[in-house]
Enzyme design. Structure first.
Site, short mmCIF file in Angstrom:
data_model
loop_
_atom_site.label_atom_id
_atom_site.label_comp_id
_atom_site.label_asym_id
_atom_site.label_seq_id
_atom_site.Cartn_x
_atom_site.Cartn_y
_atom_site.Cartn_z
N SER A 64 0.96 -1.17 -0.10
CA SER A 64 -0.02 -0.01 -0.04
C SER A 64 0.72 1.39 -0.02
O SER A 64 1.76 1.58 0.71
CB SER A 64 -0.98 0.00 1.24
OG SER A 64 -1.80 -0.97 1.12
N LEU A 91 2.01 0.25 7.42
CA LEU A 91 1.92 0.77 6.12
C LEU A 91 3.26 1.52 5.81
O LEU A 91 3.16 2.73 5.21
CB LEU A 91 0.69 1.90 5.86
CG LEU A 91 -0.65 1.52 6.18
CD1 LEU A 91 -1.73 2.48 6.33
CD2 LEU A 91 -1.12 0.60 5.00
N CYS A 149 -7.23 -1.52 6.68
CA CYS A 149 -5.95 -1.67 7.70
C CYS A 149 -6.81 -1.61 9.11
O CYS A 149 -6.99 -0.50 9.36
CB CYS A 149 -4.96 -1.19 7.09
SG CYS A 149 -3.36 -1.58 8.30
N LYS A 185 -10.99 -2.47 -1.01
CA LYS A 185 -10.86 -3.63 -0.09
C LYS A 185 -11.39 -3.21 1.42
O LYS A 185 -11.20 -2.13 2.02
CB LYS A 185 -9.10 -3.65 0.11
CG LYS A 185 -8.69 -4.94 0.92
CD LYS A 185 -7.36 -5.34 0.94
CE LYS A 185 -7.01 -6.60 1.51
NZ LYS A 185 -5.63 -6.86 1.41
N ILE A 211 -11.24 -10.28 2.50
CA ILE A 211 -11.38 -9.55 3.57
C ILE A 211 -9.74 -8.85 3.83
O ILE A 211 -8.81 -9.68 3.45
CB ILE A 211 -11.97 -9.90 4.85
CG1 ILE A 211 -11.27 -11.14 5.22
CG2 ILE A 211 -13.51 -9.72 4.55
CD1 ILE A 211 -11.59 -11.69 6.56
N ASN A 212 -9.48 -7.73 4.37
CA ASN A 212 -8.34 -7.09 5.13
C ASN A 212 -8.48 -8.07 6.51
O ASN A 212 -9.33 -8.78 6.81
CB ASN A 212 -8.35 -5.73 5.26
CG ASN A 212 -6.85 -5.39 5.30
OD1 ASN A 212 -5.87 -6.02 5.67
ND2 ASN A 212 -6.80 -4.45 4.76
N GLY A 265 -6.65 -16.50 4.29
CA GLY A 265 -6.32 -17.82 5.01
C GLY A 265 -6.21 -19.17 3.63
O GLY A 265 -6.36 -20.02 3.92
N GLY A 286 -1.84 -14.42 0.40
CA GLY A 286 -0.83 -13.54 1.38
C GLY A 286 0.07 -14.49 2.14
O GLY A 286 1.08 -15.02 1.66
#
Length: 324
Positions: A64, A91, A149, A185, A211-212, A265, A286
């Site tokens: 980001s 960030l 975030c 997001k 999702i975040n 996940g 991720g």
């Protein structure tokens, strides 16, 4: 039947077209497969993204980026917990003006590999988002708005994404200054994610990422009697959040008409298929890289392909199918 434009170009019975059955079109863009790199993981440099791309990602998402350089939170910024990780990066980034050369390099690298680039951006208000979006737009294929975030603080991240009006304002402002597709997001840390989803859709968002990270949460070192993370708390990611992420995707799909990119996940093809059945047209990976290495993208693509071929299905047959 999917309500979005997701199509395949090959006969599903042709095992020679194992990878080609994953071709899809979203937001008017052709992707070679639906498994993307999520923001914040290996998205700092062109060389790191090239490694991810060469291992099968259909798109890569940058870290980001904001208007000005941000050092992020003090170390430790990540800790492993049962079922995943807590992270509080804060960030960190060099600011859009300094990072733009790196993004252009990334774009050229990805073009050679037929991999799309998603530029993740953040700001504390619509004006900051507007400035970053204007600068980054010509260097990426899509823009992802980080309004989610949970540990950024200072009015960033979920401070915006938990408010329908603020979310609407950011999306509509960015849409007014760019022609590339814009994806919002979303955070799961809300009372009703469908409310936020419909708000960003109404503002003109082309898609939603969900999702975040969940939380925030914290871990305490009982010997030092202090929180482990330098920021005290952080967002939860990893395998444990998958059921929550899938439910959020399921809810969003029932509320909007724009495509959803599912994240949370995902480590296997089965995980990705679950997200698709809930309503995701594509997925992002991720922390799964930690569990299965850089090859995770090829592995997940192979596992999705094998499932579709075995069942004689197309991706469009499974997207949102549990809603039928």
């Amino acid at each position: 039947m999917s309500k979005f434009s997701v199509h395949n170009k090959n006969n599903i019975n042709d095992t020679n077209g194992k990878k080609d059955i994953l071709n899809l079109n979203l937001f008017g863009i052709d992707f070679k497969n639906p498994v993307f790199l999520a923001a914040g993981v290996m998205g700092e440099t062109g060389s790191a993204m090239r490694r991810i791309a060469k291992n099968g990602a259909g798109a890569v998402c940058t870290k980001s980026i904001g208007i000005e350089k941000k050092p992020g939170h003090n170390n430790p910024t990540m800790v492993e917990v049962e079922g995943g990780f807590l992270n509080a990066m804060g960030l960190p980034n060099p600011g859009i003006d300094e990072y733009i050369d790196e993004i252009e390099y990334i774009r050229k690298q990805m073009k050679d590999l037929n991999v799309k680039v998603i530029g993740s951006i953040y700001g504390k208000n619509e004006k900051e988002f507007e400035k970053v979006a204007e600068t980054i737009a010509e260097h990426v294929d899509l823009i992802e708005l980080n309004i989610s975030c949970p540990h950024a603080g200072g009015g960033y991240g979920s401070s915006i994404g938990q408010d329908c009006n603020l979310s609407h304002k950011v999306v509509s402002t960015v849409k007014n200054v760019t022609k590339v597709p814009v994806i919002a997001k979303l955070t799961p840390n809300v009372t009703d994610i469908k409310e936020i989803a419909t708000s960003v859709e109404d503002a003109g968002a082309d898609g939603i990422t969900a999702i975040n990270t969940l939380g925030p949460g914290m871990v305490i070192d009982i010997e030092s009697k202090k929180p482990i993370l330098g920021n005290i708390y952080g967002g939860m990611s990893g395998k444990a959040v998958k059921p929550i992420a899938i439910k959020n995707v399921y809810d969003i799909y029932s509320a909007v008409e724009i495509p959803i990119i599912g994240v949370g996940g995902i480590t296997t093809g089965s995980d990705a298929i679950e997200f698709m059945m809930a309503g995701a047209s594509a997925v992002q990976v991720g922390t799964g890289v930690y569990y299965r290495g850089y090859e995770i993208f090829n592995k997940i693509n192979d596992e999705i392909s094998e499932y579709l071929l075995k069942k004689e299905l197309k991706m469009s047959d499974i997207i949102g199918c549990v809603h039928n």
